[in-house]
Write a protein that holds these residues in place. Structure first.
Motif, PDB file in Angstrom:
ATOM      1  N   VAL A 238       0.850  -1.193   0.000  1.00 33.05           N
ATOM      2  CA  VAL A 238       0.000   0.000   0.000  1.00 33.05           C
ATOM      3  C   VAL A 238       0.883   1.239   0.000  1.00 33.05           C
ATOM      4  N   THR A 239       0.549   2.211  -0.835  1.00 32.15           N
ATOM      5  CA  THR A 239       1.326   3.456  -0.906  1.00 32.15           C
ATOM      6  C   THR A 239       0.642   4.607  -0.180  1.00 32.15           C
ATOM      7  N   LYS A 240      -0.619   4.449   0.212  1.00 33.38           N
ATOM      8  CA  LYS A 240      -1.324   5.511   0.930  1.00 33.38           C
ATOM      9  C   LYS A 240      -0.899   5.548   2.393  1.00 33.38           C
ATOM     10  N   LEU A 245      -5.899   6.411   4.303  1.00 34.80           N
ATOM     11  CA  LEU A 245      -6.756   5.234   4.414  1.00 34.80           C
ATOM     12  C   LEU A 245      -7.955   5.509   5.311  1.00 34.80           C
ATOM     13  N   TYR A 313      -8.377  -4.009   6.445  1.00 34.18           N
ATOM     14  CA  TYR A 313      -8.367  -2.832   5.577  1.00 34.18           C
ATOM     15  C   TYR A 313      -7.066  -2.037   5.740  1.00 34.18           C
ATOM     16  N   GLU A 318      -2.010  -3.852  -1.066  1.00 31.46           N
ATOM     17  CA  GLU A 318      -2.864  -3.254  -2.087  1.00 31.46           C
ATOM     18  C   GLU A 318      -3.229  -4.256  -3.177  1.00 31.46           C
ATOM     19  N   TYR A 324      -5.602  -6.430  -7.684  1.00 31.86           N
ATOM     20  CA  TYR A 324      -5.253  -5.098  -7.224  1.00 31.86           C
ATOM     21  C   TYR A 324      -6.469  -4.411  -6.613  1.00 31.86           C
ATOM     22  N   LEU A 325      -6.268  -3.188  -6.096  1.00 30.67           N
ATOM     23  CA  LEU A 325      -7.323  -2.398  -5.440  1.00 30.67           C
ATOM     24  C   LEU A 325      -7.930  -3.153  -4.260  1.00 30.67           C
ATOM     25  N   THR A 327      -7.379  -2.815  -0.902  1.00 36.43           N
ATOM     26  CA  THR A 327      -7.799  -2.047   0.272  1.00 36.43           C
ATOM     27  C   THR A 327      -9.150  -1.383   0.036  1.00 36.43           C
TER      28      THR A 327
END
Length: 519
Positions: A238-240, A245, A313, A318, A324-325, A327
């Motif tokens: 995850v990059t966020k 989040l 979550y 990620e 993908y996607l 989260t």
């Protein structure tokens, strides 16, 4: 009150819920083309499966694609639509599929609420704000159906957990296998959820019967083990940030697909859930003070599930095994699992008032959905109309210089809309991303020379025309600027054969000449 009993007067609530559920399929039937991102691609590939043996009318399907008859996830929407296409046209089959999903999702929310709190089932009306979520609008039909089946699987296990007999074993395994063939995430989450509930309800006096669930569910590990062995378990981090989040989770931004109105509705849903949660906890506190509190109830295990869903979550990757996607998808589950736990006990008047507020809000949401669908459906109709001159049994590439309608702030709904023409005319759509991935039933055949299209999706002007001209018979551009350099490069090898609504169709000169000569 038994697990399945309902309070007096509950029949009208149930009828109201299902009438409203039927109304929620209306947006699908107000448009010719469903305004989702990946939906056209799913429908196109289901049509490829349906017509795979029809080599005379659709020769390119068999020449360029192969059907992998392996137990992959993502089979549900392809298989169901292919079967429906035996009786109805592809566009109708797609609408029947998503209508079935809508009723399955809302029915699953009602079933789970009734399994956990049969006397306080009305908070399930909150579920009406969730089925048209961001990922459904992305056209992730299999994932969406998987979420609906997940609700049924968890509800069924909870409702019948005290009778782990052969009938129970057959039904729960069937539900879980349906989850698998829809989406791998729905099966994994269903098994995790059942495991948490199983541990939370383990009692000394019934532990022998409780242990029977282990061999009953053991067959479910086979397909995931095969899948992860075949595709690997590599993850995408995850990059966020945690703040980002949290801002996506509260209020639930996953409910936002079209305009800012939905952000307001998402915030209202979050406040409504918070209010009902506080009321539920307050009622339990009063019972404790009055000496009527018998201790934690079995259904309180769903709070553990909510906590698990929140942890997943924040800490899940990620992406994994090519998916993908992750989260964003997981952000749905804390809310869906909280709804069946709610028991505010408002009394008959309070319950009627709560239902009235939720029904009115759901009808407002439905009205907005109809408006948005009609606006986006018209945009898709115009896009598809520009492809009308394309020749049957040819290979086409679409280049979108603008993806969002001017009227709404929306996710991209035109990306794969070429699929609706490709299925009708038997085209090879080079934008068929599913055929390049290892977890869909349709693949490009080995040896097929794919065009080199790196970066073209986000930068359509970067397409290398001369390099790809032998693989692409027609190029369709959408809203290409008049001064775009690609226009000059296209004119060297292609000739414009149609223009409509901002869409321009170019046909390769040598292919055009060969078609005229009958070659």
């Amino acid at each position: 009150m038994t697990a399945r009993s309902e309070p007096a007067g509950a029949a009208w609530v149930r009828r109201l819920f299902f009438v409203l559920a039927l109304l929620y399929v209306i947006p699908f039937w107000t448009v010719r083309y469903l305004p989702t991102t990946d939906g056209p691609c799913h429908t196109y590939n289901a049509w490829v499966i349906r017509q795979y043996g029809n080599v005379e009318k659709y020769p390119l399907f068999h020449q360029y694609y192969e059907v992998k008859l392996l137990p992959y996830p993502n089979w549900t929407d392809h298989g169901v639509m292919a079967l429906l296409m035996l009786a109805v046209p592809p566009l109708v089959a797609e609408k029947l599929l998503v209508s079935g999903y809508m009723l399955l999702f809302l029915g699953g929310a009602w079933y789970l609420a009734g399994s956990v709190r049969p006397g306080e089932r009305w908070p399930a009306f909150l579920a009406f704000f969730f089925p048209y979520n961001q990922f459904f609008q992305f056209g992730f039909y299999n994932f969406s159906i998987g979420v609906a089946l997940y609700l049924f699987a968890v509800g069924f296990w909870w409702r019948h957990r005290d009778q782990p007999n052969l009938r129970f074993a057959a039904k729960i395994n069937l539900l879980l296998w349906l989850c698998w063939f829809s989406h791998v995430l729905s099966l994994i989450l269903a098994l995790l959820s059942i495991a948490v509930l199983w541990l939370a309800t383990l009692r000394r006096e019934s532990w022998r019967r409780h242990l029977l669930h282990v061999p009953i569910l053991l067959p479910q590990i086979g397909l995931p083990l095969w899948f992860f062995r075949a595709l690997g378990s590599d993850t995408v981090p995850v990059t966020k940030s945690y703040r980002d989040l949290l801002n996506f989770l509260v209020p639930p931004q996953v409910l936002f697909s079209f305009s800012e109105v939905q952000r307001t509705l998402a915030a209202a849903v979050a406040w409504g859930l918070l209010a009902l949660t506080i009321l539920t906890l307050w009622r339990e506190t009063l019972r404790r003070r009055e000496g009527k509190w018998p201790g934690p109830r079995p259904e309180d295990a769903f709070l553990l599930l909510v906590a698990l869903a929140v942890c997943l979550y924040f800490f899940a990757p990620e992406g994994m095994s090519g998916g993908y996607l992750l989260t964003g998808r997981l952000s749905l589950f804390p809310y869906l699992l909280l709804i069946p736990w709610l028991a505010p006990r408002l009394g008959s008047r309070g319950r009627a008032a709560g239902i009235t507020v939720l029904v009115v809000a759901a009808l407002v949401n439905l009205g907005c959905l109809v408006v948005w669908y009609r606006v986006l459906g018209e945009e898709m109709r115009q896009f598809v109309a520009g492809l009308e001159p394309v020749r049957p049994s040819s290979r086409v590439l679409s280049l979108l210089f603008r993806r969002n309608t001017d009227a709404l702030d929306v996710a991209d709904v035109l990306s794969h809309a070429t699929g609706y023409v490709a299925l009708e005319k038997g085209l090879v759509d080079w934008d068929n991303y599913e055929a390049t991935l290892p977890y869909f039933p349709i693949r490009f055949r080995e040896g097929v020379q794919l065009p080199q299209l790196d970066g073209v999706a986000l930068g359509p002007g970067s397409m290398r025309v001369r390099l790809n001209r032998l693989a692409i018979d027609s190029v369709y551009t959408w809203k290409m600027p008049a001064n775009e350099l690609l226009r000059q490069r296209l004119h060297r090898d292609y000739v414009k054969v149609g223009e409509r609504y901002g869409g321009e169709l170019f046909e390769r000169r040598s292919y055009r000449q060969g078609a005229r000569d009958g070659g």
